[in-house]
Design an enzyme around this catalytic site. Sequence first.
Site, short mmCIF file in Angstrom:
data_model
loop_
_atom_site.label_atom_id
_atom_site.label_comp_id
_atom_site.label_asym_id
_atom_site.label_seq_id
_atom_site.Cartn_x
_atom_site.Cartn_y
_atom_site.Cartn_z
N LYS A 26 0.84 -1.21 0.00
CA LYS A 26 0.00 0.00 0.00
C LYS A 26 0.88 1.26 0.00
O LYS A 26 2.08 1.20 0.27
CB LYS A 26 -0.93 -0.01 1.22
CG LYS A 26 -0.20 0.00 2.56
CD LYS A 26 -1.15 -0.26 3.72
CE LYS A 26 -0.40 -0.30 5.03
NZ LYS A 26 -1.28 -0.65 6.17
N TYR A 47 13.58 31.03 5.06
CA TYR A 47 12.36 31.69 5.55
C TYR A 47 12.39 31.87 7.06
O TYR A 47 12.76 30.96 7.80
CB TYR A 47 11.13 30.84 5.21
CG TYR A 47 10.78 30.84 3.74
CD1 TYR A 47 10.38 32.01 3.09
CD2 TYR A 47 10.82 29.65 3.02
CE1 TYR A 47 10.04 31.98 1.74
CE2 TYR A 47 10.47 29.62 1.66
CZ TYR A 47 10.09 30.79 1.04
OH TYR A 47 9.75 30.77 -0.29
C1 LIG Z 1 -0.46 -1.62 6.80
C2 LIG Z 1 -0.99 -2.92 7.24
C3 LIG Z 1 -0.13 -4.01 7.44
C4 LIG Z 1 1.36 -3.88 7.39
O1 LIG Z 1 1.80 -3.13 8.50
P1 LIG Z 1 3.35 -2.95 8.82
O2 LIG Z 1 3.36 -2.41 10.19
O3 LIG Z 1 3.90 -2.02 7.81
O4 LIG Z 1 3.96 -4.30 8.72
C5 LIG Z 1 -0.70 -5.23 7.75
N1 LIG Z 1 -2.03 -5.37 7.85
C6 LIG Z 1 -2.90 -4.34 7.68
C7 LIG Z 1 -4.36 -4.56 7.82
C8 LIG Z 1 -2.40 -3.08 7.37
O5 LIG Z 1 -3.25 -2.07 7.22
#
Ligand SMILES: *Cc1c(COP(=O)(O)O)cnc(C)c1O
Length: 368
Positions: free
Chosen positions: A34, A261
């Site tokens: 993701k 800035y």
């Molecule tokens: C993002 C996510 C993961 C992976 O999480 P990490 O901490 O990056 O390993 C696993 N399961 C679900 C449902 C997630 O949303």
Amino acid sequence: MRPSCIEVDLSILAHNLNLIREHTDNRPVMAVVKSNAYGHGLIKVAQLYEKLGVNSLGVALLEEGILLRESGISLPIIVFGGVLTKQILEYLEWNLEFFVSSPEVLCETEKLCKSLGQLATVHLKIDSGMGRIGTSLENSESFITEALDAEHINVKGICSHFACADDPEDPMTQEQIDRFFQAVSVFDRLGASTPMRHIANSGGVLYFPQSHLDIIRPGIILYGVYPDSSCPRVIDVKPALRLKSQVSFHKSVPPGFSISYGATWTSESSAEISTIPLGYGDGYSRHLSNRGEVLINGKRRPIVGRVCMDQFMVNCETETQKAGNEVILVGEQQGQSITVEEISKWADTIPYEILTNLNERIPRIYIN
Ligand SMILES: *Cc1c(COP(=O)(O)O)cnc(C)c1O
């Protein structure tokens, strides 16, 4: 092309996957890609994992699943985020599996699939303590019963998500595992076969072997980054991403010269100041103003003044630089290294946010 880029080493991603497989007794893997594969580039990374034989891919959004299908990925793809009933048709059209968190979505899915004569493949999400999405333990028996009764729903998995697994000492994780097992036991009680059980994110993978179950769902650890800068290192994964740039401009300044800035930094003595052509518009946090460091010539150089949208400045003390000199913002240079974990501490956040903020304005290059 602009002088800044993200370099992703595919052989390191493969190495990390191997270490994770070893650490989990070769458990099947749902590789989580993701948010643009945690900034590493969704399609390239997914294609690599497909080649390396992972069992499925996990994403957060319907759109991410569609992008993967459009690029020709044929692995099972599981969408984690909450499903809107008006999106169900698209999940079916694109052959995407999804988490179902409520009886309502279950019911809508069954209705639609019945009218289409199709089967939806779902994973029942139990809220074992994360408090985000999922059906509570109290309602899990009726939820599972309804799912099993629905003729057009293939219950492929049952799952939950950890809230505190990045801390090996936190008792919450075992409590979540216990609650999850209570929900899972409903299948036995109903005389139904138990579907694939999954709960282990990176923290679970690293620290809680009893959570590995039928498939693991590692995200950040695949990329060689620990969930937090305080996490104990139990496997020697390596960061696959380097963020590089080049000095775009250099000047010597006298004492009393202010930078950027708000003029928040002023030189106390004369100094050599280099400008780096990258900024918060690329996702390089403005919280690093007067706090972060980069590597030039194998030396750490502190950011001085505020990070701008497209540029920031570093203090090279007495060392002059030429435009074009390599600058490492994340990764190694001449035996020195700056990690995402370290940057997240400077910016008062977690490594996840540092990685996923790196946006599409920075070109990705793949090596090895
Ligand atoms: C993002 C996510 C993961 C992976 O999480 P990490 O901490 O990056 O390993 C696993 N399961 C679900 C449902 C997630 O949303």
